[in-house]
Design an enzyme around this catalytic site. Structure first.
Site, short mmCIF file in Angstrom:
data_model
loop_
_atom_site.label_atom_id
_atom_site.label_comp_id
_atom_site.label_asym_id
_atom_site.label_seq_id
_atom_site.Cartn_x
_atom_site.Cartn_y
_atom_site.Cartn_z
N LYS A 253 72.25 102.26 68.53
CA LYS A 253 71.26 101.76 69.50
C LYS A 253 71.83 101.87 70.90
O LYS A 253 73.03 101.70 71.11
CB LYS A 253 70.96 100.28 69.22
CG LYS A 253 69.62 99.82 69.73
CD LYS A 253 68.53 100.28 68.79
CE LYS A 253 67.18 99.74 69.07
NZ LYS A 253 66.23 100.15 68.00
N GLY B 150 48.54 91.28 66.59
CA GLY B 150 48.91 92.38 67.46
C GLY B 150 48.32 93.70 66.96
O GLY B 150 48.73 94.20 65.91
N VAL B 151 47.36 94.24 67.72
CA VAL B 151 46.77 95.52 67.32
C VAL B 151 47.05 96.57 68.40
O VAL B 151 46.15 97.14 69.00
CB VAL B 151 45.25 95.40 67.00
CG1 VAL B 151 45.06 94.84 65.60
CG2 VAL B 151 44.51 94.53 68.01
N GLY B 152 48.35 96.80 68.62
CA GLY B 152 48.80 97.86 69.52
C GLY B 152 48.96 99.12 68.70
O GLY B 152 48.18 99.39 67.78
P1 NAD Z 1 52.75 97.72 70.85
O1 NAD Z 1 53.38 97.19 72.09
O2 NAD Z 1 51.99 99.01 70.91
O3 NAD Z 1 51.73 96.63 70.25
C1 NAD Z 1 52.03 95.28 70.18
C2 NAD Z 1 50.70 94.53 70.42
O4 NAD Z 1 50.95 93.15 70.18
C3 NAD Z 1 50.20 94.66 71.85
O5 NAD Z 1 48.85 95.05 71.81
C4 NAD Z 1 50.36 93.24 72.41
O6 NAD Z 1 49.36 92.90 73.35
C5 NAD Z 1 50.26 92.40 71.17
N1 NAD Z 1 50.89 91.09 71.24
C6 NAD Z 1 52.06 90.74 71.81
N2 NAD Z 1 52.31 89.43 71.63
C7 NAD Z 1 51.27 88.94 70.91
C8 NAD Z 1 50.93 87.67 70.40
N3 NAD Z 1 51.73 86.62 70.60
N4 NAD Z 1 49.81 87.53 69.70
C9 NAD Z 1 48.99 88.59 69.49
N5 NAD Z 1 49.24 89.83 69.95
C10 NAD Z 1 50.36 90.00 70.67
O7 NAD Z 1 53.91 97.78 69.76
P2 NAD Z 1 53.93 98.62 68.40
O8 NAD Z 1 54.56 99.93 68.65
O9 NAD Z 1 52.60 98.55 67.75
O10 NAD Z 1 54.98 97.77 67.56
C11 NAD Z 1 54.64 96.51 67.02
C12 NAD Z 1 55.87 95.90 66.37
O11 NAD Z 1 56.32 96.75 65.32
C13 NAD Z 1 57.06 95.71 67.31
O12 NAD Z 1 57.76 94.55 66.92
C14 NAD Z 1 57.93 96.94 67.04
O13 NAD Z 1 59.28 96.68 67.34
C15 NAD Z 1 57.70 97.12 65.55
N6 NAD Z 1 57.90 98.49 65.07
C16 NAD Z 1 57.15 99.50 65.60
C17 NAD Z 1 57.33 100.80 65.13
C18 NAD Z 1 56.50 101.94 65.68
O14 NAD Z 1 56.47 103.00 65.05
N7 NAD Z 1 55.82 101.78 66.80
C19 NAD Z 1 58.28 101.06 64.12
C20 NAD Z 1 59.00 99.99 63.59
C21 NAD Z 1 58.80 98.71 64.08
#
Ligand code: NAD
Length: 360
Positions: free
Chosen positions: A80, A173-175
């Site tokens: 990392k 969280g629907v990102g």
């Molecule tokens: P992202 O930033 O695209 O989406 C996260 C969403 O969560 C955002 O829309 C944000 O507004 C929302 N959010 C934040 N705090 C919140 C809360 N308290 N209540 C409700 N919604 C909230 O992130 P992502 O890429 O979708 O990743 C999500 C999680 O999965 C992270 O913890 C990331 O480390 C983990 N992860 C992601 C990947 C990947 O491929 N993107 C892989 C492994 C792990």
């Protein structure tokens, strides 16, 4: 505790302190273990309150990557980069400088996107190193979609174990990942509840997947079969566990459990926890297979998360331990086996002199 003692604590191989006064680069590159192959891990940039906090994150996250890669049966280890963001940082120059450090490791470490890094940061790094993954690479696909597919595979195994056919799933969280997960679950006939700090995101998913929007502060305690944390880590804690109504916790967020004891508490309460690094490995599997193995498609590999989840469930039951501890055991066993193999056949780690010096 001094750095070398901290490294010895969790057996880190190497930590590089990054400092460049001209561009303001400050941070750490940690390589936890390369027994299984080159260390893989994203580059994170954050406004850390202190140098110590950044180092903590680099050590913790690089080790987590080793476990994740090991359990995913990938030919790679964990690393990392953690950079300290600050007002005087010349971002472009800092990422170019970081790229040079990565390049000089000659492939021992391969990096990519993580919290805080943008496509521009990765492009700057790619000017000075070949060992960086750019998410727009043709043929790679959407990493978040791959992650969501893996979460679904893990969830499927948990639902089968509890005999739940049409689940009610609450997604926090629907990102990037949560949105894909909602789509997959909708196709599978699940009933969805969604929450996001960004109301537009939640509304969009409600419209496309027939989900009901719930306030962010209510999603954890929603009446559902599965709670899917797809936002932040640390959401399962001693004070939130009693509020859970779900029988399964399975989502993409990293470090879902605040402590290992919280995993034990979930098990005591009969709540099935899908270990985060097992079920969220889909993106890593895709990245590793694309960049290291040149595979065009990783769907079959990601689908194996279902089998691994079943293996973890069986081990947890057999040994009366939490699923989190069972996952750690399996990850550690593969690593130990690889180390034994290396020591038996290569006689351990040998330090060779550079060729120019061998004559004397
Ligand atoms: P992202 O930033 O695209 O989406 C996260 C969403 O969560 C955002 O829309 C944000 O507004 C929302 N959010 C934040 N705090 C919140 C809360 N308290 N209540 C409700 N919604 C909230 O992130 P992502 O890429 O979708 O990743 C999500 C999680 O999965 C992270 O913890 C990331 O480390 C983990 N992860 C992601 C990947 C990947 O491929 N993107 C892989 C492994 C792990």
């Amino acid at each position: 505790m001094p750095l070398l003692s901290r490294m010895a604590e969790q057996d880190h191989e190497q930590v590089i302190a990054l400092q460049n006064r001209a561009c303001g680069l400050r941070g750490f590159l940690a390589i936890h273990d390369t027994t299984l192959g080159p260390a893989l891990g994203g580059t994170r940039i954050w406004r850390y309150a202190s140098e110590a906090e950044a180092l903590d994150d680099a050590l913790r996250l690089s080790r987590a990557m080793t476990y994740k890669a090991s359990l995913a049966e990938l030919p790679c280890g964990g690393g990392k980069v953690v950079l300290i963001d600050h007002d005087r940082l010349d971002r472009v120059a800092a990422f170019e400088a970081l790229g040079l450090v990565v390049e000089n490791l000659g492939g021992r470490f391969f990096t990519g996107v993580d919290v805080g890094t943008t496509a521009e940061d990765l492009a700057a790094m790619a000017r000075t190193t070949a060992y960086v993954a750019c998410e727009s690479a043709p043929g790679l696909g959407d990493i978040s979609e791959h992650t969501a597919q893996g979460v679904w595979q893990g969830m499927r195994a948990c639902l089968e174990a509890l005999g739940i056919e049409r689940p009610r799933v609450a997604i926090q969280g629907v990102g990037g990942v949560g949105r894909w997960l909602a789509r997959i679950l909708h196709e599978q006939g699940a009933e969805l509840l969604v929450a996001d700090l960004d109301p537009h995101r939640a509304q969009q998913v409600a419209e496309t997947c027939g989900a009901r929007v719930v306030a962010p502060e209510e999603i954890l305690a929603a009446d559902c079969d599965v709670f899917a944390p797809c936002a932040l880590g640390g959401v399962i804690r001693h004070d939130t566990i009693p509020r859970l109504q779900a029988r399964i916790v399975c989502g993409s967020a990293n470090n879902v459990l605040a402590t290992a004891e919280d995993g034990d508490e979930l098990a005591r309460r009969g709540i099935l926890y899908a270990p985060d690094y097992l079920v969220n490995a889909g993106g890593l599997i895709r990245g590793a297979e694309f960049y290291l193995l040149g595979r065009a498609d990783s769907r079959a590999s990601i689908a194996r998360i279902y089998d691994r989840m079943k293996r973890v469930l069986a081990l947890a039951q057999e040994q009366s331990i939490s699923t989190a501890r069972a996952a750690d055991q399996l990850a550690e066993a593969r690593l130990k086996q690889a180390k034994t193999f290396r020591d038996l056949f290569w006689g351990g780690v040998k330090v060779r002199r550079p060729a120019a010096h061998q004559a004397d």
